[in-house]
Scaffold this motif. Structure first.
Motif, PDB file in Angstrom:
ATOM      1  N   LEU A 164      42.142  43.917  36.079  1.00 24.02           N
ATOM      2  CA  LEU A 164      41.080  43.289  36.831  1.00 24.02           C
ATOM      3  C   LEU A 164      39.490  44.302  36.264  1.00 24.02           C
ATOM      4  O   LEU A 164      38.541  43.864  36.562  1.00 24.02           O
ATOM      5  CB  LEU A 164      41.531  43.141  38.154  1.00 24.02           C
ATOM      6  N   ALA A 165      40.147  45.448  36.658  1.00 27.34           N
ATOM      7  CA  ALA A 165      38.535  46.537  36.727  1.00 27.34           C
ATOM      8  C   ALA A 165      38.209  46.552  35.242  1.00 27.34           C
ATOM      9  O   ALA A 165      36.949  46.722  35.268  1.00 27.34           O
ATOM     10  CB  ALA A 165      39.431  48.000  37.240  1.00 27.34           C
ATOM     11  N   GLY A 166      39.201  45.966  34.406  1.00 24.84           N
ATOM     12  CA  GLY A 166      37.985  46.185  32.877  1.00 24.84           C
ATOM     13  C   GLY A 166      37.355  44.722  32.985  1.00 24.84           C
ATOM     14  O   GLY A 166      36.996  44.470  31.729  1.00 24.84           O
ATOM     15  N   THR A 167      37.466  43.277  34.105  1.00 23.89           N
ATOM     16  CA  THR A 167      36.646  42.629  33.691  1.00 23.89           C
ATOM     17  C   THR A 167      35.656  42.973  34.445  1.00 23.89           C
ATOM     18  O   THR A 167      34.446  42.123  34.402  1.00 23.89           O
ATOM     19  CB  THR A 167      37.350  41.386  34.577  1.00 23.89           C
ATOM     20  N   ALA A 168      35.246  44.198  34.360  1.00 20.07           N
ATOM     21  CA  ALA A 168      33.421  44.587  35.750  1.00 20.07           C
ATOM     22  C   ALA A 168      33.657  46.570  35.515  1.00 20.07           C
ATOM     23  O   ALA A 168      34.439  46.448  34.881  1.00 20.07           O
ATOM     24  CB  ALA A 168      33.774  44.082  37.160  1.00 20.07           C
ATOM     25  N   ALA A 169      32.633  46.104  35.772  1.00 17.36           N
ATOM     26  CA  ALA A 169      32.419  47.703  35.448  1.00 17.36           C
ATOM     27  C   ALA A 169      32.842  48.791  36.562  1.00 17.36           C
ATOM     28  O   ALA A 169      32.117  49.845  37.183  1.00 17.36           O
ATOM     29  CB  ALA A 169      30.837  48.451  35.470  1.00 17.36           C
ATOM     30  N   VAL A 170      33.807  49.013  36.735  1.00 19.01           N
ATOM     31  CA  VAL A 170      35.048  49.296  37.463  1.00 19.01           C
ATOM     32  C   VAL A 170      35.691  50.770  37.103  1.00 19.01           C
ATOM     33  O   VAL A 170      36.304  50.215  35.886  1.00 19.01           O
ATOM     34  CB  VAL A 170      36.550  48.694  38.622  1.00 19.01           C
ATOM     35  N   ARG A 171      35.448  52.055  37.836  1.00 16.42           N
ATOM     36  CA  ARG A 171      36.180  53.046  37.236  1.00 16.42           C
ATOM     37  C   ARG A 171      36.969  53.474  37.859  1.00 16.42           C
ATOM     38  O   ARG A 171      37.048  53.348  39.525  1.00 16.42           O
ATOM     39  CB  ARG A 171      35.540  54.279  37.141  1.00 16.42           C
TER      40      ARG A 171
END
Length: 71
Positions: A35-42
């Motif tokens: 899920l984090a990989g679908t957005a700019a989430v570190r």
């Protein structure tokens, strides 16, 4: 999966945030990473948090040593 992560990703997709960080003192599941990989989430897990704290503490030690050397 964390509600915090879902909210961060949702806010990025809606344009309210450009990036986000989610920190845990544990580890992230595969689905959280996906899920984090679908957005700019570190994602910062236990080991990443420990490295950050170690680096920060080292900088503080060096700062205090430099101040002591001035006296």
């Amino acid at each position: 999966m964390s509600e915090v992560l879902r909210r961060g990703v949702g806010a990025i997709h809606k344009g309210r945030l450009r990036s986000s960080r989610v920190v845990t003192n544990s580890y992230f599941t595969r689905s959280a990473k996906e899920l984090a990989g679908t957005a700019a989430v570190r994602l910062i897990d236990r080991e990443g948090l420990q490295r950050y704290l170690d680096d920060y503490n080292q900088k503080l030690i060096e700062m205090f040593q430099a101040e002591e050397a001035e006296y």
